[in-house]
Write a protein that holds these residues in place. Sequence first.
Motif, PDB file in Angstrom:
ATOM      1  N   PRO A  45      -6.474 -34.432  53.695  1.00 52.70           N
ATOM      2  CA  PRO A  45      -7.672 -33.715  54.154  1.00 52.70           C
ATOM      3  C   PRO A  45      -8.897 -34.183  53.363  1.00 52.70           C
ATOM      4  O   PRO A  45      -8.818 -34.523  52.186  1.00 52.70           O
ATOM      5  N   ALA A  46     -10.029 -34.202  54.054  1.00 51.56           N
ATOM      6  CA  ALA A  46     -11.268 -34.629  53.402  1.00 51.56           C
ATOM      7  C   ALA A  46     -11.705 -33.556  52.408  1.00 51.56           C
ATOM      8  O   ALA A  46     -11.683 -32.372  52.718  1.00 51.56           O
ATOM      9  N   ALA A  47     -12.098 -33.998  51.244  1.00 54.07           N
ATOM     10  CA  ALA A  47     -12.539 -33.058  50.214  1.00 54.07           C
ATOM     11  C   ALA A  47     -13.955 -32.588  50.537  1.00 54.07           C
ATOM     12  O   ALA A  47     -14.781 -33.357  51.005  1.00 54.07           O
ATOM     13  N   ALA A  48     -14.207 -31.323  50.295  1.00 52.60           N
ATOM     14  CA  ALA A  48     -15.539 -30.775  50.537  1.00 52.60           C
ATOM     15  C   ALA A  48     -16.496 -31.333  49.482  1.00 52.60           C
ATOM     16  O   ALA A  48     -16.114 -31.498  48.324  1.00 52.60           O
ATOM     17  N   PRO A  49     -17.727 -31.629  49.873  1.00 44.32           N
ATOM     18  CA  PRO A  49     -18.661 -32.148  48.875  1.00 44.32           C
ATOM     19  C   PRO A  49     -18.980 -31.079  47.829  1.00 44.32           C
ATOM     20  O   PRO A  49     -19.018 -29.892  48.123  1.00 44.32           O
ATOM     21  N   ALA A  50     -19.174 -31.532  46.628  1.00 48.89           N
ATOM     22  CA  ALA A  50     -19.468 -30.608  45.537  1.00 48.89           C
ATOM     23  C   ALA A  50     -20.849 -29.998  45.748  1.00 48.89           C
ATOM     24  O   ALA A  50     -21.765 -30.678  46.186  1.00 48.89           O
ATOM     25  N   PRO A  51     -20.999 -28.716  45.478  1.00 50.69           N
ATOM     26  CA  PRO A  51     -22.318 -28.097  45.650  1.00 50.69           C
ATOM     27  C   PRO A  51     -23.317 -28.704  44.661  1.00 50.69           C
ATOM     28  O   PRO A  51     -22.980 -29.035  43.529  1.00 50.69           O
ATOM     29  N   SER A  52     -24.548 -28.840  45.123  1.00 56.15           N
ATOM     30  CA  SER A  52     -25.553 -29.452  44.261  1.00 56.15           C
ATOM     31  C   SER A  52     -26.033 -28.487  43.180  1.00 56.15           C
ATOM     32  O   SER A  52     -26.515 -28.906  42.147  1.00 56.15           O
ATOM     33  N   ARG A  53     -25.939 -27.182  43.438  1.00 54.58           N
ATOM     34  CA  ARG A  53     -26.344 -26.180  42.451  1.00 54.58           C
ATOM     35  C   ARG A  53     -25.151 -25.334  42.077  1.00 54.58           C
ATOM     36  O   ARG A  53     -24.323 -25.011  42.927  1.00 54.58           O
ATOM     37  N   PRO A  54     -25.050 -24.930  40.826  1.00 53.86           N
ATOM     38  CA  PRO A  54     -23.932 -24.065  40.453  1.00 53.86           C
ATOM     39  C   PRO A  54     -24.108 -22.670  41.057  1.00 53.86           C
ATOM     40  O   PRO A  54     -25.216 -22.185  41.222  1.00 53.86           O
ATOM     41  N   THR A  55     -23.003 -22.055  41.389  1.00 55.53           N
ATOM     42  CA  THR A  55     -23.038 -20.718  41.972  1.00 55.53           C
ATOM     43  C   THR A  55     -23.189 -19.690  40.859  1.00 55.53           C
ATOM     44  O   THR A  55     -22.501 -19.754  39.847  1.00 55.53           O
ATOM     45  N   ILE A  56     -24.111 -18.754  41.050  1.00 55.96           N
ATOM     46  CA  ILE A  56     -24.321 -17.703  40.058  1.00 55.96           C
ATOM     47  C   ILE A  56     -23.441 -16.525  40.436  1.00 55.96           C
ATOM     48  O   ILE A  56     -23.509 -16.018  41.550  1.00 55.96           O
ATOM     49  N   GLN A  57     -22.621 -16.114  39.497  1.00 54.93           N
ATOM     50  CA  GLN A  57     -21.737 -14.981  39.747  1.00 54.93           C
ATOM     51  C   GLN A  57     -22.177 -13.821  38.872  1.00 54.93           C
ATOM     52  O   GLN A  57     -22.307 -13.955  37.659  1.00 54.93           O
ATOM     53  N   LEU A  58     -22.437 -12.690  39.522  1.00 48.32           N
ATOM     54  CA  LEU A  58     -22.858 -11.497  38.793  1.00 48.32           C
ATOM     55  C   LEU A  58     -21.654 -10.609  38.546  1.00 48.32           C
ATOM     56  O   LEU A  58     -20.997 -10.157  39.476  1.00 48.32           O
ATOM     57  N   THR A  59     -21.382 -10.395  37.289  1.00 48.31           N
ATOM     58  CA  THR A  59     -20.330  -9.449  36.927  1.00 48.31           C
ATOM     59  C   THR A  59     -20.988  -8.093  36.714  1.00 48.31           C
ATOM     60  O   THR A  59     -22.213  -8.006  36.601  1.00 48.31           O
ATOM     61  N   PRO A  60     -20.241  -7.027  36.679  1.00 45.29           N
ATOM     62  CA  PRO A  60     -20.857  -5.711  36.451  1.00 45.29           C
ATOM     63  C   PRO A  60     -21.641  -5.643  35.145  1.00 45.29           C
ATOM     64  O   PRO A  60     -22.666  -4.990  35.062  1.00 45.29           O
ATOM     65  N   GLY A  61     -21.182  -6.343  34.134  1.00 45.33           N
ATOM     66  CA  GLY A  61     -21.899  -6.328  32.861  1.00 45.33           C
ATOM     67  C   GLY A  61     -23.256  -7.016  32.956  1.00 45.33           C
ATOM     68  O   GLY A  61     -24.255  -6.519  32.439  1.00 45.33           O
ATOM     69  N   THR A  62     -23.305  -8.171  33.641  1.00 46.87           N
ATOM     70  CA  THR A  62     -24.582  -8.869  33.764  1.00 46.87           C
ATOM     71  C   THR A  62     -25.533  -8.117  34.690  1.00 46.87           C
ATOM     72  O   THR A  62     -26.744  -8.097  34.460  1.00 46.87           O
ATOM     73  N   ALA A  63     -24.994  -7.483  35.729  1.00 49.90           N
ATOM     74  CA  ALA A  63     -25.853  -6.693  36.622  1.00 49.90           C
ATOM     75  C   ALA A  63     -26.456  -5.512  35.867  1.00 49.90           C
ATOM     76  O   ALA A  63     -27.646  -5.196  36.019  1.00 49.90           O
ATOM     77  N   LEU A  64     -25.649  -4.876  35.026  1.00 48.95           N
ATOM     78  CA  LEU A  64     -26.143  -3.752  34.226  1.00 48.95           C
ATOM     79  C   LEU A  64     -27.198  -4.222  33.224  1.00 48.95           C
ATOM     80  O   LEU A  64     -28.210  -3.543  33.013  1.00 48.95           O
ATOM     81  N   ALA A  65     -26.992  -5.405  32.657  1.00 51.36           N
ATOM     82  CA  ALA A  65     -27.973  -5.949  31.713  1.00 51.36           C
ATOM     83  C   ALA A  65     -29.281  -6.273  32.425  1.00 51.36           C
ATOM     84  O   ALA A  65     -30.366  -6.038  31.883  1.00 51.36           O
ATOM     85  N   LEU A  66     -29.199  -6.819  33.627  1.00 51.85           N
ATOM     86  CA  LEU A  66     -30.415  -7.120  34.394  1.00 51.85           C
ATOM     87  C   LEU A  66     -31.183  -5.852  34.735  1.00 51.85           C
ATOM     88  O   LEU A  66     -32.405  -5.803  34.612  1.00 51.85           O
ATOM     89  N   VAL A  67     -30.470  -4.818  35.166  1.00 50.79           N
ATOM     90  CA  VAL A  67     -31.126  -3.551  35.502  1.00 50.79           C
ATOM     91  C   VAL A  67     -31.744  -2.925  34.259  1.00 50.79           C
ATOM     92  O   VAL A  67     -32.877  -2.425  34.285  1.00 50.79           O
TER      93      VAL A  67
END
Length: 113
Positions: A45-67
Amino acid sequence: MLRPKMPTMPTPTGITAPPATVTPTTVTPTTVTPTAVTPIASTPPAAAPAPSRPTIQLTPGTALALVGGATSVVLVLGAVLVSMLLAVAITGVSVAVVAIVLRLLVNDLRKGR
């Protein structure tokens, strides 16, 4: 009398490189030769191209820190603005009181008391 002088363009003082020359390239057409057809199951199978930007994942701790950070910024900004408004109001009141006192003093001087 006074005439402005137009500045002249200074000569370059550093080492300057001559402009790069571009050599033309020729395109030669190639012929495509047919290849043997392989079964679909054997092709990987053809490999999917790598995303050009990293994906930002918000965990509950980081969301609480942002708020929490946004809340503190809003509170500090509000306190600064309210204190500036209070300073302007106090200055206005004090200028008004000084104006009234000066008016009373000038009126007393006119009456000759």
